[in-house]
Write an enzyme that holds these catalytic residues in place. Structure first.
Site, PDB file in Angstrom:
ATOM      1  N   HIS A  36      14.869   6.234   1.121  1.00 39.11           N
ATOM      2  CA  HIS A  36      14.619   7.267   2.124  1.00 39.11           C
ATOM      3  C   HIS A  36      15.934   7.786   2.710  1.00 39.11           C
ATOM      4  O   HIS A  36      16.439   7.227   3.685  1.00 39.11           O
ATOM      5  CB  HIS A  36      13.761   6.692   3.245  1.00 39.11           C
ATOM      6  CG  HIS A  36      12.445   6.145   2.769  1.00 39.11           C
ATOM      7  ND1 HIS A  36      12.327   4.946   2.094  1.00 39.11           N
ATOM      8  CD2 HIS A  36      11.184   6.648   2.854  1.00 39.11           C
ATOM      9  CE1 HIS A  36      11.048   4.736   1.797  1.00 39.11           C
ATOM     10  NE2 HIS A  36      10.340   5.748   2.242  1.00 39.11           N
ATOM     11  N   GLY A 125       9.137  -1.830   8.812  1.00 39.37           N
ATOM     12  CA  GLY A 125       8.599  -1.091   7.680  1.00 39.37           C
ATOM     13  C   GLY A 125       7.180  -0.655   8.010  1.00 39.37           C
ATOM     14  O   GLY A 125       6.852   0.524   7.926  1.00 39.37           O
ATOM     15  N   ASN A 193      12.455  14.373  14.768  1.00 39.39           N
ATOM     16  CA  ASN A 193      12.760  15.384  13.734  1.00 39.39           C
ATOM     17  C   ASN A 193      11.542  16.225  13.355  1.00 39.39           C
ATOM     18  O   ASN A 193      11.632  17.132  12.537  1.00 39.39           O
ATOM     19  CB  ASN A 193      13.380  14.733  12.487  1.00 39.39           C
ATOM     20  CG  ASN A 193      12.444  13.723  11.837  1.00 39.39           C
ATOM     21  OD1 ASN A 193      11.241  13.740  12.050  1.00 39.39           O
ATOM     22  ND2 ASN A 193      13.016  12.833  11.031  1.00 39.39           N
ATOM     23  N   ILE A 195       9.138  15.783  11.574  1.00 35.73           N
ATOM     24  CA  ILE A 195       8.733  15.736  10.163  1.00 35.73           C
ATOM     25  C   ILE A 195       8.253  14.324   9.856  1.00 35.73           C
ATOM     26  O   ILE A 195       8.862  13.340  10.302  1.00 35.73           O
ATOM     27  CB  ILE A 195       9.941  16.058   9.236  1.00 35.73           C
ATOM     28  CG1 ILE A 195      10.354  17.517   9.356  1.00 35.73           C
ATOM     29  CG2 ILE A 195       9.637  15.700   7.773  1.00 35.73           C
ATOM     30  CD1 ILE A 195       9.423  18.521   8.699  1.00 35.73           C
ATOM     31  N   HIS A 267      12.475  12.967   2.981  1.00 37.95           N
ATOM     32  CA  HIS A 267      11.988  11.734   3.621  1.00 37.95           C
ATOM     33  C   HIS A 267      12.112  10.507   2.720  1.00 37.95           C
ATOM     34  O   HIS A 267      12.717   9.520   3.122  1.00 37.95           O
ATOM     35  CB  HIS A 267      10.526  11.883   4.068  1.00 37.95           C
ATOM     36  CG  HIS A 267       9.874  10.568   4.380  1.00 37.95           C
ATOM     37  ND1 HIS A 267       9.884  10.037   5.648  1.00 37.95           N
ATOM     38  CD2 HIS A 267       9.253   9.650   3.580  1.00 37.95           C
ATOM     39  CE1 HIS A 267       9.270   8.846   5.610  1.00 37.95           C
ATOM     40  NE2 HIS A 267       8.878   8.603   4.368  1.00 37.95           N
ATOM     41  N   GLU A 414      -4.098  -6.788  21.829  1.00 40.88           N
ATOM     42  CA  GLU A 414      -3.911  -7.913  20.894  1.00 40.88           C
ATOM     43  C   GLU A 414      -2.730  -7.662  19.944  1.00 40.88           C
ATOM     44  O   GLU A 414      -1.932  -8.566  19.674  1.00 40.88           O
ATOM     45  CB  GLU A 414      -5.192  -8.154  20.088  1.00 40.88           C
ATOM     46  CG  GLU A 414      -6.391  -8.592  20.914  1.00 40.88           C
ATOM     47  CD  GLU A 414      -7.089  -7.434  21.625  1.00 40.88           C
ATOM     48  OE1 GLU A 414      -6.794  -6.262  21.320  1.00 40.88           O
ATOM     49  OE2 GLU A 414      -7.933  -7.712  22.497  1.00 40.88           O
ATOM     50  N   HIS A 464     -13.489 -19.031  20.368  1.00 39.75           N
ATOM     51  CA  HIS A 464     -14.793 -18.432  20.059  1.00 39.75           C
ATOM     52  C   HIS A 464     -14.850 -18.172  18.551  1.00 39.75           C
ATOM     53  O   HIS A 464     -14.952 -17.039  18.094  1.00 39.75           O
ATOM     54  CB  HIS A 464     -15.012 -17.167  20.887  1.00 39.75           C
ATOM     55  CG  HIS A 464     -15.056 -17.443  22.373  1.00 39.75           C
ATOM     56  ND1 HIS A 464     -14.007 -18.017  23.053  1.00 39.75           N
ATOM     57  CD2 HIS A 464     -16.024 -17.232  23.289  1.00 39.75           C
ATOM     58  CE1 HIS A 464     -14.334 -18.157  24.328  1.00 39.75           C
ATOM     59  NE2 HIS A 464     -15.550 -17.692  24.504  1.00 39.75           N
ATOM     60  N   HIS A 476     -18.776 -10.154  18.129  1.00 39.25           N
ATOM     61  CA  HIS A 476     -17.811 -11.143  18.615  1.00 39.25           C
ATOM     62  C   HIS A 476     -17.727 -12.382  17.740  1.00 39.25           C
ATOM     63  O   HIS A 476     -16.931 -13.272  18.007  1.00 39.25           O
ATOM     64  CB  HIS A 476     -18.176 -11.557  20.048  1.00 39.25           C
ATOM     65  CG  HIS A 476     -17.787 -10.536  21.062  1.00 39.25           C
ATOM     66  ND1 HIS A 476     -18.168  -9.220  20.967  1.00 39.25           N
ATOM     67  CD2 HIS A 476     -17.044 -10.630  22.193  1.00 39.25           C
ATOM     68  CE1 HIS A 476     -17.682  -8.545  21.986  1.00 39.25           C
ATOM     69  NE2 HIS A 476     -16.989  -9.369  22.738  1.00 39.25           N
TER      70      HIS A 476
HETATM   71  C1  LIG Z   1       1.784   1.311   9.408  1.00 38.42           C
HETATM   72  C2  LIG Z   1       2.377   2.214   8.377  1.00 38.42           C
HETATM   73  N1  LIG Z   1       1.668   3.253   7.913  1.00 38.42           N
HETATM   74  C3  LIG Z   1       2.169   4.046   6.981  1.00 38.42           C
HETATM   75  C4  LIG Z   1       3.412   3.829   6.460  1.00 38.42           C
HETATM   76  C5  LIG Z   1       3.956   4.718   5.346  1.00 38.42           C
HETATM   77  N2  LIG Z   1       5.010   5.581   5.902  1.00 38.42           N
HETATM   78  C6  LIG Z   1       6.303   5.253   5.791  1.00 38.42           C
HETATM   79  S1  LIG Z   1       7.308   6.343   6.534  1.00 38.42           S
HETATM   80  C7  LIG Z   1       6.010   7.303   6.994  1.00 38.42           C
HETATM   81  C8  LIG Z   1       6.228   8.566   7.762  1.00 38.42           C
HETATM   82  C9  LIG Z   1       6.978   8.286   8.969  1.00 38.42           C
HETATM   83  O1  LIG Z   1       7.332   9.449   9.598  1.00 38.42           O
HETATM   84  P1  LIG Z   1       8.578   9.417  10.551  1.00 38.42           P
HETATM   85  O2  LIG Z   1       8.557   8.209  11.364  1.00 38.42           O
HETATM   86  O3  LIG Z   1       8.603  10.721  11.249  1.00 38.42           O
HETATM   87  O4  LIG Z   1       9.773   9.274   9.555  1.00 38.42           O
HETATM   88  P2  LIG Z   1      10.715  10.415   8.972  1.00 38.42           P
HETATM   89  O5  LIG Z   1       9.921  11.138   7.907  1.00 38.42           O
HETATM   90  O6  LIG Z   1      11.079  11.300  10.079  1.00 38.42           O
HETATM   91  O7  LIG Z   1      11.845   9.666   8.403  1.00 38.42           O
HETATM   92  C10 LIG Z   1       4.805   6.746   6.574  1.00 38.42           C
HETATM   93  C11 LIG Z   1       3.487   7.354   6.810  1.00 38.42           C
HETATM   94  C12 LIG Z   1       4.132   2.738   6.968  1.00 38.42           C
HETATM   95  N3  LIG Z   1       5.351   2.428   6.533  1.00 38.42           N
HETATM   96  N4  LIG Z   1       3.604   1.979   7.941  1.00 38.42           N
HETATM   97 MG   LIG Z   2       9.928  12.149  11.568  1.00 41.40          MG
END
Ligand SMILES: Cc1ncc(C[n+]2csc(CCOP(=O)(O)OP(=O)(O)O)c2C)c(N)n1
Ligand SMILES: [Mg+2]
Length: 668
Positions: A36, A125, A193, A195, A267, A414, A464, A476
């Protein structure tokens, strides 16, 4: 000292240093053909300001207890972190490792992994985990500060989070908790950003993030994330804000790649040779891949040395401090021997008195012994304190400005609780445990998985634990949860059968320095079955013969937790018919799996087997083998008093005895 001068030379300013991060990210991703580049390139200026002007760290001692914590919550931008660690001089992170980004055996894994790479404070991650874990770190810092004072504990927690981290639900839990506790040493740098993977964030959100953070009690700032001076001023204001701070850093994803920047195409894919060449041109970067011009490398090394003097002064303070032994003991993670002596004594009393207790109550009694013998344990619950029985005498509630307590009101959060406990454990100096209902392990799942993956000592007190909770009904009543937890690697799942086993399981959980534990505990009372005291922690074997057959075994009954009592009663019924049944209690499958095969065989025997557990069957076939039988749940539970439910679902001594007779017929 020439390096410090280099920092001051105008030719090596923030932008040039940041460009080193940009180029390393795009080249390493290109080389790996995966990764990335966009986020590292967009946040390079912000990260450079943070690491060269604010972050207190010393690469020669990544474990310095009073270092600032840096959490890359947007873990997909791992090359940003690896670039920073490389350039500032962390051990083992030479350029060769960057060339091996994302390759087997390298310490530059796809996403940052705790314990794998020096300088990586937590595994990230799964979006949102980092920010929530950082809340736990920031809380631990304040709690240790309350215990040891500014001289020994006085550091900050910085987070880089992306749009994704802030969209995740866990971020809500985390920022609410941080705002409520006024964790003013927590600074979140948001890579604003606009995006994410699918394109513009406007596709899926209209959230006013500043307003959201403000509503949770945070200070907020907005800056141009490519204006180093503005970023520096904003961080400086954050440090004086008296509240946790969100800095919205307006950035351009893939900044520097002239044709692709600002687009989701940067990305998560290599930029490609042509765009990389164009970016080099645009950034004025003439050096070949993985070569950093000497003046820029020197400036970064100087930044890496900024903290050394501070660390030396801190070490002197520790040396001179009367608190040094206590501080070292806390940070060592070793619990004092008194804890285990207290549990041993407690176990003796239980066997002698043989009380009838819910295992959640037995856990409370074990915690009385533990918490009375050490002040390193810190408890909490997600608003179920009096159901989970996680508080003990004298534990004060942790509050904003009053961090001396040992009990954390995590609220109905939680997932946030579990991540915060990870952060507390990672920070060091405290041993966290926290409670909720077992069924809501689902809500905490993302963070439980990371506890296991990181190998941190977090103890989940999940009460529980079956239809035995009764009237609250199927919403539950956990069914599939034991199977889910048992399927998780490096997670010890305990389901103790009585108060003695509960005390033993607590002991194992506390001794397991690199494995989190889940204690699955009953709401309903259970008799004490282990009435003969033993020096040995028998649960340490994972499973054992609680009651041997009088003669040769006709059948072996396997059970956990509240169903061990049923198995014992079934054995009585069978004995009355002249059938010889052994009863095996299996409080922890994971530990049993580790026994040598012949010891396991001795426990399981060669007679046909019946397992009983008020939960899903998944996993049990391994233990009952071909031709065995399982008595348990086949679907969801129901709302009724517990005894009626056990009858209704056919989980009774009679049913177990019946199953035993049928497996004996089948195999004879
Ligand atoms: C819980 C979770 N859901 C989905 C993903 C897959 N995923 C990795 S990066 C991303 C997009 C993240 O967007 P952003 O934080 O804006 O990162 P940017 O594109 O700006 O680097 C997704 C959906 C993940 N890593 N973790
Ligand atoms: Mg972003």
């Amino acid at each position: 000292m020439d390096s410090v001068q280099a920092l001051e030379r105008p030719s090596v300013g923030t932008r040039e240093m940041a460009n080193a991060l940009r180029v390393l990210a795009m080249d390493a991703v290109e080389q790996a053909r995966s990764g990335h580049p966009g986020m590292p390139m967009g946040m390079a200026d912000v990260a450079t300001v943070l690491f060269t002007k604010f972050l207190r760290f010393d690469p020669t001692d990544p474990a310095w207890p009073d270092r600032d914590r840096f959490v890359l919550s947007a873990g997909h931008g791992s090359m940003l972190l690896y670039g920073l660690l490389h350039l500032t001089g962390y051990p083992g992170l030479g350029i060769e490792e960057l060339k091996r980004f994302r390759q087997l055996g390298s310490i530059t894994a796809g996403h940052p992994e705790y314990g794998h790479t020096p300088g990586v404070e937590t595994t990230t991650g799964p979006l949102g985990q980092g920010i929530a874990t950082a809340v736990g770190m920031a809380l631990a810092e304040r709690m240790l500060n309350a215990r040891f004072g500014d001289g020994l504990v006085d550091h900050r927690t910085f987070v880089i989070a992306g749009d994704g981290c802030l969209q995740e639900g866990i971020s809500h839990e985390a920022i609410d908790l941080a705002g409520h506790l006024c964790l003013d040493r927590l600074v979140v740098l948001w890579d604003d950003n606009r995006i994410s993977i699918d394109g513009a964030t406007s596709l899926s959100t209209s959230m006013d993030q500043q307003a959201r953070f403000q509503a949770a009690g945070w200070h907020t700032e907005t800056v141009d994330g490519h204006d180093g001076c503005a970023v520096e001023a904003a961080i400086a204001r954050a440090l004086a804000a008296g509240k946790p701070t969100l800095i919205a850093c307006r950035t351009v994803i893939g900044f520097g790649a002239p044709n692709k920047q600002g687009s989701e195409s940067t990305h998560g894919a290599p930029l490609g040779a042509a765009e990389i060449a164009a970016a080099r041109e645009a950034l004025g970067w003439t050096a070949p891949p993985f070569e950093i011009p000497a003046d820029i490398a020197t400036a970064w090394r100087a930044a890496g040395r900024r903290g050394a003097a501070e660390r030396a002064r801190w070490a002197e303070r520790l040396e001179a401090s009367p608190e040094a032994p206590r501080f070292r003991q806390a940070l060592s993670g070793e619990l004092p021997l008194e804890v285990f002596a207290a549990l041993r004594e407690h176990k003796r009393t239980l066997s002698a008195k043989a009380p009838s207790l819910a295992s959640r109550k037995a856990s409370e009694l074990a915690l009385e012994a533990i918490n009375g013998a050490t002040d390193l344990t810190v408890g909490g619950s997600a608003d179920l304190t009096h159901s989970n029985l996680t508080i003990t005498k004298g534990l004060e509630t942790v509050q904003a400005g009053r961090f001396g307590g040992r009990y954390i009101r995590y609220g109905i959060r939680e997932h946030g609780m579990a991540a915060a406990m990870n952060g507390i454990a990672l920070h060091g100096g405290l041993v966290p445990y926290g409670g909720t209902f077992l069924v809501f392990a689902d809500y905490a799942r993302g963070a439980i998985r990371l506890s296991a993956l990181m190998g941190v000592r977090v103890v989940y007190v999940l009460t529980h634990d079956s239809i035995g909770l009764g009237e609250d009904g199927p919403t539950h009543q956990p069914i599939e949860h034991l199977a889910m937890l048992r399927a998780t690697p490096n997670l010890n799942v305990f389901r103790p059968a009585d108060a003695v086993e509960t005390a033993e399981c607590w002991e194992i959980a506390l001794r397991s320095r690199a494995t989190p534990s889940v204690l699955c505990l009953s709401r309903q009372n259970l008799p004490t079955l282990r009435t003969r005291d033993s020096e040995e922690n028998v649960c340490g074997r994972g499973a054992y013969v609680l009651r041997e057959a009088a003669g040769e075994r006709d059948v072996t009954l396997l059970a956990t937790g509240s169903e061990v009592e049923l198995a014992v009663k079934a054995a009585d019924l069978l004995a009355a018919d002249g059938v010889e049944a052994a009863v095996v209690s299996m409080p922890c499958w994971e530990l049993f799996e580790r026994l040598p095969a012949e010891e396991r065989r001795a426990v399981l025997g060669t007679a046909p087997r019946v397992a009983v557990e008020a939960a899903a069957r998944l996993g049990w076939d391994r233990w009952i083998g071909e031709g065995g039988a399982f008595v348990g749940m086949e679907g969801f539970g129901a709302s009724a008093p517990a005894p009626a439910l056990y009858q209704h679902f056919g989980i009774t001594p009679e049913a177990v005895a019946q199953a035993a007779r049928s497996v004996m017929r089948r195999t004879s």
